[in-house]
Design a protein around this motif. Structure first.
Motif, PDB file in Angstrom:
ATOM      1  N   GLY A 331       0.790  -1.220   0.000  1.00 62.43           N
ATOM      2  CA  GLY A 331       0.000   0.000   0.000  1.00 62.43           C
ATOM      3  C   GLY A 331       0.824   1.272   0.000  1.00 62.43           C
ATOM      4  O   GLY A 331       0.270   2.365  -0.141  1.00 62.43           O
ATOM      5  N   GLU A 332       2.147   1.164   0.128  1.00 64.38           N
ATOM      6  CA  GLU A 332       3.004   2.350   0.053  1.00 64.38           C
ATOM      7  C   GLU A 332       3.533   2.506  -1.372  1.00 64.38           C
ATOM      8  O   GLU A 332       3.756   1.518  -2.076  1.00 64.38           O
ATOM      9  N   LYS A 344      12.759   5.257   1.580  1.00 65.42           N
ATOM     10  CA  LYS A 344      12.547   4.532   2.827  1.00 65.42           C
ATOM     11  C   LYS A 344      13.595   3.435   2.975  1.00 65.42           C
ATOM     12  O   LYS A 344      13.856   2.685   2.045  1.00 65.42           O
ATOM     13  N   THR A 345      14.189   3.326   4.153  1.00 65.53           N
ATOM     14  CA  THR A 345      15.204   2.292   4.376  1.00 65.53           C
ATOM     15  C   THR A 345      14.801   1.315   5.476  1.00 65.53           C
ATOM     16  O   THR A 345      15.309   0.196   5.515  1.00 65.53           O
ATOM     17  N   TYR A 346      13.893   1.724   6.381  1.00 65.78           N
ATOM     18  CA  TYR A 346      13.571   0.894   7.552  1.00 65.78           C
ATOM     19  C   TYR A 346      12.111   0.477   7.475  1.00 65.78           C
ATOM     20  O   TYR A 346      11.216   1.309   7.306  1.00 65.78           O
ATOM     21  N   TYR A 347      11.870  -0.834   7.573  1.00 62.41           N
ATOM     22  CA  TYR A 347      10.531  -1.393   7.404  1.00 62.41           C
ATOM     23  C   TYR A 347      10.071  -2.040   8.704  1.00 62.41           C
ATOM     24  O   TYR A 347      10.624  -3.050   9.139  1.00 62.41           O
ATOM     25  N   SER A 348       9.066  -1.447   9.311  1.00 63.76           N
ATOM     26  CA  SER A 348       8.525  -1.961  10.566  1.00 63.76           C
ATOM     27  C   SER A 348       7.126  -1.391  10.733  1.00 63.76           C
ATOM     28  O   SER A 348       6.724  -0.472  10.021  1.00 63.76           O
ATOM     29  N   PRO A 350       5.909   0.571  13.150  1.00 67.75           N
ATOM     30  CA  PRO A 350       5.866   2.003  13.472  1.00 67.75           C
ATOM     31  C   PRO A 350       6.104   2.909  12.258  1.00 67.75           C
ATOM     32  O   PRO A 350       5.672   4.059  12.258  1.00 67.75           O
ATOM     33  N   SER A 351       6.793   2.410  11.233  1.00 68.47           N
ATOM     34  CA  SER A 351       7.074   3.240  10.054  1.00 68.47           C
ATOM     35  C   SER A 351       6.082   3.000   8.921  1.00 68.47           C
ATOM     36  O   SER A 351       6.207   3.593   7.857  1.00 68.47           O
ATOM     37  N   TYR A 352       5.075   2.160   9.146  1.00 67.83           N
ATOM     38  CA  TYR A 352       4.131   1.797   8.097  1.00 67.83           C
ATOM     39  C   TYR A 352       3.078   2.893   7.920  1.00 67.83           C
ATOM     40  O   TYR A 352       2.524   3.403   8.894  1.00 67.83           O
ATOM     41  N   THR A 353       2.816   3.258   6.648  1.00 66.21           N
ATOM     42  CA  THR A 353       1.909   4.364   6.350  1.00 66.21           C
ATOM     43  C   THR A 353       0.521   4.161   6.937  1.00 66.21           C
ATOM     44  O   THR A 353      -0.095   5.097   7.443  1.00 66.21           O
ATOM     45  N   PHE A 354       0.005   2.915   6.886  1.00 65.79           N
ATOM     46  CA  PHE A 354      -1.359   2.664   7.307  1.00 65.79           C
ATOM     47  C   PHE A 354      -1.441   1.998   8.682  1.00 65.79           C
ATOM     48  O   PHE A 354      -2.428   1.340   9.004  1.00 65.79           O
ATOM     49  N   GLY A 355      -0.395   2.161   9.483  1.00 67.31           N
ATOM     50  CA  GLY A 355      -0.411   1.587  10.820  1.00 67.31           C
ATOM     51  C   GLY A 355       0.293   2.486  11.813  1.00 67.31           C
ATOM     52  O   GLY A 355       1.126   3.317  11.452  1.00 67.31           O
ATOM     53  N   TYR A 356      -0.057   2.351  13.073  1.00 69.31           N
ATOM     54  CA  TYR A 356       0.626   3.091  14.120  1.00 69.31           C
ATOM     55  C   TYR A 356       0.385   2.391  15.454  1.00 69.31           C
ATOM     56  O   TYR A 356      -0.503   1.543  15.574  1.00 69.31           O
ATOM     57  N   MET A 386     -12.107  -2.864   3.336  1.00 71.47           N
ATOM     58  CA  MET A 386     -11.479  -2.767   2.020  1.00 71.47           C
ATOM     59  C   MET A 386     -10.445  -3.882   1.877  1.00 71.47           C
ATOM     60  O   MET A 386      -9.557  -4.016   2.718  1.00 71.47           O
ATOM     61  N   THR A 387     -10.537  -4.655   0.811  1.00 73.31           N
ATOM     62  CA  THR A 387      -9.625  -5.778   0.616  1.00 73.31           C
ATOM     63  C   THR A 387      -8.803  -5.648  -0.663  1.00 73.31           C
ATOM     64  O   THR A 387      -7.983  -6.515  -0.946  1.00 73.31           O
ATOM     65  N   GLN A 388      -9.009  -4.580  -1.445  1.00 77.09           N
ATOM     66  CA  GLN A 388      -8.219  -4.322  -2.641  1.00 77.09           C
ATOM     67  C   GLN A 388      -7.625  -2.925  -2.555  1.00 77.09           C
ATOM     68  O   GLN A 388      -8.302  -1.967  -2.169  1.00 77.09           O
ATOM     69  N   LEU A 389      -6.339  -2.797  -2.919  1.00 75.93           N
ATOM     70  CA  LEU A 389      -5.687  -1.489  -2.906  1.00 75.93           C
ATOM     71  C   LEU A 389      -6.391  -0.535  -3.854  1.00 75.93           C
ATOM     72  O   LEU A 389      -6.733  -0.886  -4.984  1.00 75.93           O
ATOM     73  N   GLU A 390      -6.598   0.693  -3.395  1.00 77.86           N
ATOM     74  CA  GLU A 390      -7.031   1.748  -4.293  1.00 77.86           C
ATOM     75  C   GLU A 390      -5.845   2.148  -5.173  1.00 77.86           C
ATOM     76  O   GLU A 390      -4.675   1.988  -4.794  1.00 77.86           O
ATOM     77  N   LEU A 391      -6.136   2.692  -6.364  1.00 76.82           N
ATOM     78  CA  LEU A 391      -5.053   3.038  -7.281  1.00 76.82           C
ATOM     79  C   LEU A 391      -4.108   4.081  -6.689  1.00 76.82           C
ATOM     80  O   LEU A 391      -2.918   4.101  -7.014  1.00 76.82           O
ATOM     81  N   GLY A 392      -4.608   4.929  -5.813  1.00 77.62           N
ATOM     82  CA  GLY A 392      -3.731   5.907  -5.173  1.00 77.62           C
ATOM     83  C   GLY A 392      -2.701   5.279  -4.259  1.00 77.62           C
ATOM     84  O   GLY A 392      -1.702   5.916  -3.915  1.00 77.62           O
ATOM     85  N   ASP A 393      -2.923   4.021  -3.853  1.00 78.09           N
ATOM     86  CA  ASP A 393      -1.990   3.295  -2.987  1.00 78.09           C
ATOM     87  C   ASP A 393      -1.289   2.174  -3.744  1.00 78.09           C
ATOM     88  O   ASP A 393      -0.674   1.301  -3.136  1.00 78.09           O
TER      89      ASP A 393
END
Length: 520
Positions: A331-332, A344-348, A350-356, A386-393
């Protein structure tokens, strides 16, 4: 696309203020003056041609190799680390020369090093706004913010080169009058936020701001806009038969990138009837743009395997079919590319666009199915199911444009099906030393067509893992069970290939995986 740059040679370069330990040499002839010149790395630009209704239009290759005579470039000089800048305006000449101001700058005496920055246009302030009408050369060039810097430069007699980079995005617009359309009257770029902040010491440019406006651009010309994402109307094309609007879905325009829009405008034919008397005037008619808009790299192709979609021959973010490309969290639309110093270099989580994290609990901002516990979703956003990515994502659409998009789970299942394609593992694809699967069509009429899926590994936390031994490719489909932590993906290894998802699959949405684009 290759970003073209202008090189400025500082022929016996620069000065500024001196410390008490670095007082100027009294004999002026012993000091090292600043004389600047610029060298051309591209063919001499084509000058402006005639545009709509005889108006001068901005050439598409202005500032891509040379400056015209009498252009002003602002040069700033400071003792290294001091951050106390002195400004000088240099003037360009047609033969690659640059005329220094009077009085000219000098290096400081002694061993003090200096920092040099330069920007064009010389009038750029701490905020920069592109021109609303860029149909003429002068207004186009006034919108072409460029910046260069050299840090900790020691005194030398040899030339010091300043490599300028473009800070705006460039749109080349080529509109053709198609069937039923006589002429193109004018073109405008819509919904543009025209203003950015500009750091004159570092060259950093802020996010685009200001009220959305339109930018006039000449047909077969170019315009410059700040980096931004436009969702909705992009072009207004006025013809002798009416106005056409071309729209995009969350199209990202990046700084330093060139976007070419080749559009044919046709008059839409509805059919023939003699039962109704026509209007006495044409009024407004509907036009139908036929559009080719893509930012895919040179060499990117849509390979027809005889399936429901065509598959790209390389990963998004790659420039060759063996390149690993960019690793995206699900989704990013931006991520990490091997060898790059940006992104982006770090994947976790806390760094996820749709999570916190809300205290100690993971929360989602988007894409959460009703089968998940609501405690996993955002406190202020309802479950969206929502189970399918929107085109903006969608990473493929955002980076390549056009009709490119990420494949669905069904489309990966179709590719995986042994009745449709043969999958062959190789440790050395075409002698490149790259491991992965050669996927060849079994469909009648398409048996010579194939794609290569490199084993690019994945990006986890700050490390790229398993490159050369396995690989994973995102689908656009959320794994809708459990707590929506996962999305479906294609997993490849020397011993297997299959589409999977969920806890047993092992990849959360926050992990960086490869993306292979498809098109209808």
């Amino acid at each position: 696309m290759k970003t073209k740059q202008i090189l400025f040679a500082a022929a016996m370069t620069v000065l500024t203020a001196c410390s008490s330990d670095d007082s100027p040499i009294d004999n002026v002839e012993q000091r090292v003056p600043v004389t600047l010149a610029y060298s051309t790395i591209d063919a001499t630009e084509t000058r402006a041609a005639q545009g709509v209704n005889g108006m001068t239009r901005a050439a598409q290759n202005l500032n891509e190799g040379t400056f015209a005579s009498n252009e002003s470039v602002n040069v700033r000089i400071s003792n290294t680390g001091a951050g106390e800048w002195t400004d000088y305006t240099f003037t360009t000449g047609s033969a690659g020369t640059m005329t220094a101001p009077n009085p000219a700058p000098y290096y400081p005496a002694g061993s003090q090093n200096i920092d040099i920055v330069a920007y064009y246009p010389a009038t750029a302030g701490t905020t920069f706004t592109v021109a609303a009408d860029q149909t003429a050369d002068a207004s186009y060039k006034a919108s072409d913010l460029m910046f260069a810097s050299v840090n900790n430069q020691a005194k030398q007699a040899e030339a010091v080169n300043l490599a300028f980079s473009h800070k705006m995005a460039k749109l080349c617009v080529n509109i053709t009058a198609g069937a039923g359309v006589g002429s193109i009257t004018s073109v405008s770029i819509l919904n543009v936020k025209p203003t950015v902040s500009f750091n004159q010491a570092t060259g950093e440019v802020g996010e685009a701001t200001g009220s959305a406006t339109s930018i006039a651009v000449s047909n077969n010309g170019a315009a410059l806009i700040p980096a931004q994402t436009i969702d909705g109307g992009l072009l207004s094309i006025v013809t002798d038969k009416g106005t056409a609007t071309y729209s995009v879905a969350s199209k990202a325009f990046a700084a330093g990138q060139l976007y070419t829009l080749n559009i044919t405008v046709n008059l839409r034919a509805v059919g023939t009837t003699t039962a109704i008397t026509g209007w006495t005037s044409e009024g407004t008619v509907t036009v139908n743009p036929v559009v080719e808009l893509t930012n895919a790299p040179a060499g990117a192709e849509a390979v027809d395997l005889g399936l429901s979609v065509k598959w790209a021959n390389m990963n998004v973010g790659a420039t060759t079919e063996t390149g690993y490309g960019t690793y995206f969290a699900w989704g990013e639309t931006s991520g990490y590319t091997e060898g790059s110093t940006t992104g982006k270099t770090y994947y976790s989580w806390p760094s996820y666009t749709f999570g916190y994290y809300n205290g100690s609990s993971l929360k989602f901002k988007k894409y959460c199915s009703t089968s998940s516990s609501s405690s996993w979703f955002s406190d202020d956003v309802p479950v969206d199911n929502m189970t399918q990515l929107e085109l903006g994502d969608d990473a493929a659409r955002a980076n390549w444009g056009g009709s490119w998009r990420m494949p669905t789970k069904t489309e990966f299942d179709e590719l995986e099906n042994s009745s449709n394609c043969n999958w062959e593992w190789t440790d050395d694809y075409n002698g490149t030393g790259i491991a992965g699967y050669i996927v060849t069509s079994k469909k009648t009429g398409y048996t010579g067509n194939s794609i290569f899926l490199p084993a690019a590994g994945q990006r986890n936390l700050g490390t790229t893992e398993d490159g050369g031994t396995s690989g994973s490719y995102w689908t656009s489909a959320l794994y809708p069970y459990g707590v929506s932590l996962y999305a479906y993906y294609m997993s490849i290894d020397k011993s297997y290939y299959y589409t999977r998802g969920g806890a047993g699959g092992g990849h959360s949405r926050a992990i960086g995986l490869s993306v292979r684009a498809v098109t209808e």
